[in-house]
Design an enzyme around this catalytic site. Structure first.
Site, short mmCIF file in Angstrom:
data_model
loop_
_atom_site.label_atom_id
_atom_site.label_comp_id
_atom_site.label_asym_id
_atom_site.label_seq_id
_atom_site.Cartn_x
_atom_site.Cartn_y
_atom_site.Cartn_z
CD GLU A 16 34.93 64.88 46.69
OE1 GLU A 16 36.04 64.66 46.33
OE2 GLU A 16 33.96 64.76 45.84
CD GLU A 55 36.89 69.83 44.27
OE1 GLU A 55 36.75 71.09 44.85
OE2 GLU A 55 37.02 68.76 45.09
C1 1HE Z 1 49.67 69.52 46.91
C2 1HE Z 1 48.43 69.66 47.10
C3 1HE Z 1 47.63 68.98 46.23
C4 1HE Z 1 49.43 70.86 48.53
N1 1HE Z 1 48.03 68.15 45.39
N2 1HE Z 1 50.34 68.64 46.05
N3 1HE Z 1 43.14 70.54 46.14
C5 1HE Z 1 43.46 72.08 46.10
O1 1HE Z 1 43.27 72.75 44.90
C6 1HE Z 1 44.26 72.66 47.32
C7 1HE Z 1 45.64 73.03 46.92
N4 1HE Z 1 46.50 73.13 47.99
C8 1HE Z 1 46.55 74.58 48.54
O2 1HE Z 1 45.62 75.20 48.13
C9 1HE Z 1 47.47 74.62 49.69
O3 1HE Z 1 48.39 73.74 49.51
C10 1HE Z 1 46.91 74.46 51.20
C11 1HE Z 1 46.09 75.86 51.43
C12 1HE Z 1 46.08 73.44 51.16
C13 1HE Z 1 48.25 74.62 52.14
O4 1HE Z 1 48.87 75.81 51.94
P1 1HE Z 1 50.25 75.84 52.37
O5 1HE Z 1 50.84 77.24 52.09
O6 1HE Z 1 50.51 75.34 53.76
O7 1HE Z 1 51.13 74.57 51.66
P2 1HE Z 1 51.88 74.55 50.26
O8 1HE Z 1 53.21 75.29 50.19
O9 1HE Z 1 50.90 75.37 49.18
O10 1HE Z 1 52.16 73.19 49.81
C14 1HE Z 1 53.10 72.48 50.38
C15 1HE Z 1 53.34 71.34 49.48
O11 1HE Z 1 52.21 70.49 49.27
C16 1HE Z 1 53.83 71.95 47.76
O12 1HE Z 1 54.56 71.07 47.45
P3 1HE Z 1 56.26 71.20 47.21
O13 1HE Z 1 57.04 70.23 46.60
O14 1HE Z 1 56.40 72.70 46.61
O15 1HE Z 1 56.86 71.34 48.68
C17 1HE Z 1 52.34 71.67 47.44
O16 1HE Z 1 52.50 71.80 46.05
C18 1HE Z 1 51.84 70.56 47.90
N5 1HE Z 1 50.52 70.49 47.75
N6 1HE Z 1 48.22 70.61 48.10
C19 1HE Z 1 49.38 68.05 45.20
N7 1HE Z 1 46.25 69.05 46.50
C20 1HE Z 1 38.27 62.95 43.97
S1 1HE Z 1 38.24 64.37 43.34
C21 1HE Z 1 38.73 65.83 44.38
C22 1HE Z 1 39.47 66.90 43.58
C23 1HE Z 1 39.95 67.76 44.54
O17 1HE Z 1 40.17 67.55 45.49
S2 1HE Z 1 40.36 69.15 43.87
C24 1HE Z 1 41.11 70.10 45.07
C25 1HE Z 1 42.53 70.04 45.26
#
Ligand code: 1HE
Length: 276
Positions: free
Chosen positions: A130, A150
């Site tokens: 976005e 989402e």
């Molecule tokens: C996060 C987030 C997040 C990572 N919010 N903490 N977005 C999503 O649904 C995408 C969610 N993220 C992922 O699918 C993956 O993190 C990735 C594919 C982007 C990257 O993977 P990777 O293996 O490089 O990293 P990771 O191990 O998953 O994440 C590293 C850390 O970042 C981990 O936290 P930690 O404390 O365990 O180190 C994750 O929890 C954190 N992290 N993404 C919170 N999104 C205005 S409305 C908009 C609506 C949306 O955007 S919904 C889509 C949300």
């Protein structure tokens, strides 16, 4: 591997002009181009309220002599979208306000004072897509992939995707992405109009700065017309659009700067249109 801005001699924007920039955002100046970087790589540049407010403040407080902005992200990914940890405790009214706060912030990008070039790599998902869609030019590195998770997380887009993404890829493709959780790669994204330039990994920022430099050389009036007038014409009724276009054309060509540029061309001093 952390991505660093490698171009020569960046200087920080004057502190007083960016009163609200949080540590999760950084800004530098390269002449008339400002570079703003998402700096929350440990959370994959997931966008929390502080970052969204910081972006809004940044784009509203741009110094007058900044003519274009490059937006990029540090670390392996451009942005993992909304910080999902902020979502769990919101009630309905707070949810509406949260989405509206993203709309306000991203309006300052799409309909701000200067054009924005987004440089994408790795995950450009959810709210990250976005944010990218609010920019005017998108450069994608080969590592880029796009998704709207989402749909599979039981939520809905809230940062303007319902308006901006159908313009780029159509309602049908957006529906399919959200319904099935499909991910598109960089080449597919380039073919379907998510990016304008596709470059090798590590080359995006230099390309973004080069494009922003070109944009910064346009007259402010022409950039205003492209940013603010063109999209309104394209989404309005054609009859009004033709009239508005005629008025805008006349205003632009009547400016002293336009006259000087046209004279330069006719007297063999202006740049030719070159291939490539
Ligand atoms: C996060 C987030 C997040 C990572 N919010 N903490 N977005 C999503 O649904 C995408 C969610 N993220 C992922 O699918 C993956 O993190 C990735 C594919 C982007 C990257 O993977 P990777 O293996 O490089 O990293 P990771 O191990 O998953 O994440 C590293 C850390 O970042 C981990 O936290 P930690 O404390 O365990 O180190 C994750 O929890 C954190 N992290 N993404 C919170 N999104 C205005 S409305 C908009 C609506 C949306 O955007 S919904 C889509 C949300």
């Amino acid at each position: 591997m952390a991505r660093k801005i490698k171009t020569e001699k960046p200087t920080r924007l004057a502190a007083g002009l960016l009163p609200f920039l949080p540590p999760s955002l950084a800004a530098e100046r390269h002449g008339a181009v400002a570079i703003v970087t998402l700096k929350r790589a440990q959370k994959r540049n997931a966008l929390n309220d502080t970052m969204v407010e910081g972006l809004a403040a940044f784009f509203q407080a741009l110094p007058k002599d900044i003519k274009a902005v490059v937006l990029n992200g540090e670390g392996e990914h451009f942005s993992a979208g909304l910080d999902l940890s902020e979502l769990t405790e919101r009630n309905t009214a707070e949810g509406v306000e949260h989405s509206a706060s993203w709309h306000r912030a991203f309006q300052h990008i799409e309909f701000g004072r200067v054009p924005i070039v987004a440089v994408l790599h790795g995950a450009v998902v959810g709210g990250g897509l976005e944010l990218a869609a609010a920019a005017h030019v998108r450069v994608a590195e080969k590592s880029t992939y796009y998704a709207l998770p989402e749909g599979t997380r039981g939520i809905y887009v809230g940062g303007g995707a319902s308006v901006r993404l159908p313009r780029l890829i159509g309602v049908s493709r957006m529906q399919e992405m959200m319904l099935t959780g499909r991910t598109y790669g960089a080449e597919e994204g380039q073919a379907m109009g998510l990016s304008h330039h596709l470059v090798a990994d590590g080359k995006g920022l230099a390309k973004g700065i080069e494009l922003a430099g070109r944009i910064a050389e346009n007259t402010s009036l022409t950039n205003f017309a492209i940013m603010h007038v063109l999209p309104r014409i394209a989404e309005g009724d054609p009859a009004s659009g033709y009239v508005t276009e005629s008025l805008m054309a006349a205003i632009a060509q009547g400016s002293d700067e336009a006259k000087a540029r046209l004279k330069d061309f006719l007297e063999k001093r202006g740049k030719k249109v070159l291939r490539g």
